[in-house]
Scaffold this motif. Sequence first.
Motif, PDB file in Angstrom:
ATOM      1  N   VAL A 178      -1.219   0.109  -6.029  1.00  0.00           N
ATOM      2  CA  VAL A 178      -0.294   0.357  -4.976  1.00  0.00           C
ATOM      3  C   VAL A 178      -1.224   1.133  -3.801  1.00  0.00           C
ATOM      4  O   VAL A 178      -1.799   2.201  -4.082  1.00  0.00           O
ATOM      5  CB  VAL A 178       0.823   1.466  -5.469  1.00  0.00           C
ATOM      6  N   TYR A 179      -1.181   0.578  -2.672  1.00  0.00           N
ATOM      7  CA  TYR A 179      -2.216   1.096  -1.633  1.00  0.00           C
ATOM      8  C   TYR A 179      -1.112   1.430  -0.430  1.00  0.00           C
ATOM      9  O   TYR A 179       0.080   1.055  -0.421  1.00  0.00           O
ATOM     10  CB  TYR A 179      -2.904  -0.072  -1.089  1.00  0.00           C
ATOM     11  N   GLY A 180      -1.480   2.585   0.139  1.00  0.00           N
ATOM     12  CA  GLY A 180      -0.467   3.015   1.342  1.00  0.00           C
ATOM     13  C   GLY A 180      -1.261   3.932   2.242  1.00  0.00           C
ATOM     14  O   GLY A 180      -2.390   4.610   2.030  1.00  0.00           O
ATOM     15  N   THR A 181      -1.108   3.768   3.670  1.00  0.00           N
ATOM     16  CA  THR A 181      -1.971   4.734   4.528  1.00  0.00           C
ATOM     17  C   THR A 181      -1.431   6.280   4.613  1.00  0.00           C
ATOM     18  O   THR A 181      -0.111   6.354   5.011  1.00  0.00           O
ATOM     19  CB  THR A 181      -1.891   3.966   5.731  1.00  0.00           C
ATOM     20  N   ILE A 188     -10.627   3.272   5.158  1.00  0.00           N
ATOM     21  CA  ILE A 188     -10.087   1.804   4.859  1.00  0.00           C
ATOM     22  C   ILE A 188     -11.571   1.047   5.026  1.00  0.00           C
ATOM     23  O   ILE A 188     -11.572   0.121   4.372  1.00  0.00           O
ATOM     24  CB  ILE A 188      -9.135   1.423   5.591  1.00  0.00           C
ATOM     25  N   TYR A 189     -12.238   1.362   5.810  1.00  0.00           N
ATOM     26  CA  TYR A 189     -13.595   0.681   6.234  1.00  0.00           C
ATOM     27  C   TYR A 189     -14.671   0.807   5.278  1.00  0.00           C
ATOM     28  O   TYR A 189     -15.381   0.072   4.992  1.00  0.00           O
ATOM     29  CB  TYR A 189     -14.183   0.987   7.677  1.00  0.00           C
ATOM     30  N   LYS A 190     -14.402   1.968   4.244  1.00  0.00           N
ATOM     31  CA  LYS A 190     -15.633   2.090   3.278  1.00  0.00           C
ATOM     32  C   LYS A 190     -14.861   1.923   1.712  1.00  0.00           C
ATOM     33  O   LYS A 190     -15.388   1.992   0.845  1.00  0.00           O
ATOM     34  CB  LYS A 190     -16.043   3.445   3.482  1.00  0.00           C
ATOM     35  N   ALA A 191     -13.676   1.914   1.734  1.00  0.00           N
ATOM     36  CA  ALA A 191     -12.822   1.942   0.680  1.00  0.00           C
ATOM     37  C   ALA A 191     -13.120   0.577  -0.239  1.00  0.00           C
ATOM     38  O   ALA A 191     -13.319  -0.550   0.216  1.00  0.00           O
ATOM     39  CB  ALA A 191     -11.242   2.366   0.578  1.00  0.00           C
ATOM     40  N   THR A 192     -12.799   0.670  -1.505  1.00  0.00           N
ATOM     41  CA  THR A 192     -13.127  -0.491  -2.247  1.00  0.00           C
ATOM     42  C   THR A 192     -11.596  -1.198  -2.257  1.00  0.00           C
ATOM     43  O   THR A 192     -10.592  -0.463  -2.532  1.00  0.00           O
ATOM     44  CB  THR A 192     -13.258  -0.295  -3.785  1.00  0.00           C
ATOM     45  N   ILE A 200       2.017  -0.603   0.910  1.00  0.00           N
ATOM     46  CA  ILE A 200       3.169  -0.030   1.312  1.00  0.00           C
ATOM     47  C   ILE A 200       2.867   0.392   3.012  1.00  0.00           C
ATOM     48  O   ILE A 200       1.915   1.097   3.210  1.00  0.00           O
ATOM     49  CB  ILE A 200       3.547   1.517   0.614  1.00  0.00           C
ATOM     50  N   MET A 201       3.715   0.027   3.863  1.00  0.00           N
ATOM     51  CA  MET A 201       3.681   0.357   5.210  1.00  0.00           C
ATOM     52  C   MET A 201       5.035   1.346   5.461  1.00  0.00           C
ATOM     53  O   MET A 201       6.232   0.710   4.934  1.00  0.00           O
ATOM     54  CB  MET A 201       3.509  -0.800   6.068  1.00  0.00           C
ATOM     55  N   LEU A 220      -5.085   5.208   1.546  1.00  0.00           N
ATOM     56  CA  LEU A 220      -6.005   4.817   2.741  1.00  0.00           C
ATOM     57  C   LEU A 220      -5.733   5.462   4.094  1.00  0.00           C
ATOM     58  O   LEU A 220      -4.577   5.709   4.262  1.00  0.00           O
ATOM     59  CB  LEU A 220      -6.019   3.123   2.619  1.00  0.00           C
ATOM     60  N   LEU A 221      -6.778   5.490   4.660  1.00  0.00           N
ATOM     61  CA  LEU A 221      -6.609   5.947   5.992  1.00  0.00           C
ATOM     62  C   LEU A 221      -7.476   4.982   6.800  1.00  0.00           C
ATOM     63  O   LEU A 221      -8.586   4.574   6.790  1.00  0.00           O
ATOM     64  CB  LEU A 221      -7.387   7.638   6.074  1.00  0.00           C
ATOM     65  N   ILE A 222      -6.584   4.707   8.376  1.00  0.00           N
ATOM     66  CA  ILE A 222      -7.347   4.169   9.214  1.00  0.00           C
ATOM     67  C   ILE A 222      -7.583   5.009  10.260  1.00  0.00           C
ATOM     68  O   ILE A 222      -6.988   5.611  11.028  1.00  0.00           O
ATOM     69  CB  ILE A 222      -6.339   3.056   9.990  1.00  0.00           C
ATOM     70  N   PRO A 223      -8.923   5.455  10.245  1.00  0.00           N
ATOM     71  CA  PRO A 223      -9.445   6.441  10.979  1.00  0.00           C
ATOM     72  C   PRO A 223      -9.435   6.153  12.465  1.00  0.00           C
ATOM     73  O   PRO A 223      -9.685   4.962  12.761  1.00  0.00           O
ATOM     74  CB  PRO A 223     -10.850   6.892  10.687  1.00  0.00           C
ATOM     75  N   PRO A 224      -9.480   6.857  13.543  1.00  0.00           N
ATOM     76  CA  PRO A 224      -9.664   6.755  15.126  1.00  0.00           C
ATOM     77  C   PRO A 224     -11.119   6.351  15.119  1.00  0.00           C
ATOM     78  O   PRO A 224     -12.021   6.876  14.395  1.00  0.00           O
ATOM     79  CB  PRO A 224      -9.086   7.998  15.712  1.00  0.00           C
ATOM     80  N   TYR A 225     -11.483   5.706  16.156  1.00  0.00           N
ATOM     81  CA  TYR A 225     -12.841   5.672  16.620  1.00  0.00           C
ATOM     82  C   TYR A 225     -13.635   6.856  16.794  1.00  0.00           C
ATOM     83  O   TYR A 225     -14.718   7.192  16.231  1.00  0.00           O
ATOM     84  CB  TYR A 225     -13.007   4.859  17.783  1.00  0.00           C
TER      85      TYR A 225
END
Length: 250
Positions: A178-181, A188-192, A200-201, A220-225
Motif C-alpha cells: 500500500v503506497y500513499g503520499t 519518490i524519486y529515490k524510493a523502490t 492511495i490518493m 512516499l513524498l513528492i518533494p519540491p524542487y
Amino acid sequence: MELSKARQNIYSQLSKRKMRDRHNLFVVEGRKSVEDTISVFKAEAVITIDCNLVPESWGCSHILHEVSRPVIEKISSLSTAPDVIAVYRIPEGVYDNVPDPCEDKLYLLLDGIQDPGNLGTIMRTAHWFGIDRIYASRDTVDIFNPKTVQSTMGSLGRVEIVYCDLGELMDKNPDMPVYGTLLDGKNIYKATLGEHGFIIMGNEGKGISESLRKRITSPLLIPPYDNSNHSESLNVAIATAVTLSQFRSR
C-alpha cells in the motif's frame, strides 16, 4: 425521430445525482466524447441538431433524435450546448459490486476526492498510464457527474471505477503493498517502487484519512524542487500523474 417532452424533461435533470440514480442514466456531451464512448456504454438516446453529424458507423440510427437548438440547450449542462449529446445507461456494479484485485497489478485508491474535474483528470491519467481499475471511497464524487464526464475526455469506460469501503478492500488483500503520499514519506524519486499494489490518493483539503494512513506500508513524498519558494501542496490530479509516472518508469 421525435424526442418526447417527457424524455426531454428527464434528460435535462440528469446533472443531478438523485435523478441519475432514479433513472439509471447519465449524459455525455460533444461529438468527440460521444464517439469515444458510444461503443463502451449502452446508449438510450443520441440527440443532435443535425442527423448528418452522426455517422452510420455509430450504429445508433434507431435511437437518433434530431431536435431544435433550444431543446438541446435545455438538456445540456454546458454554458454552450454541443451539437451532439448521448444518454447512456449507468453500468451495473459500479456502486454495489467489488471485484477482487489481481495480485500483479497496480490500482489507484481514491479517498474522498470531491472535485469532479479532479476525478475526471485522474481517470484520464490512469488511462494514460495503463491503470484499468480505480477503487473509490463512497464519499468520492460521482463518476457520472457531468463535470467529471467532461473532464475524462473519452477515458470514461476505458478505466473501471468501483465505489467501496477502501479499508475493507485493503484488509481483504493484506499481501498487497500500500503506497500513499505523506509528508514524512520517502522521496519518490529515490524510493523502490513495485509493479503491483494499491496507490492511495487523498482528499484535496484533508489528504489521506487517518484510518487509511495506518494501512500504508510504503509512504512516499513528492518533494519540491527546492524548499524556498513553492505552494503548500500539489493538486491531487497532478500528484497522481507524478506518482504514476514514477511507478511506470521503473
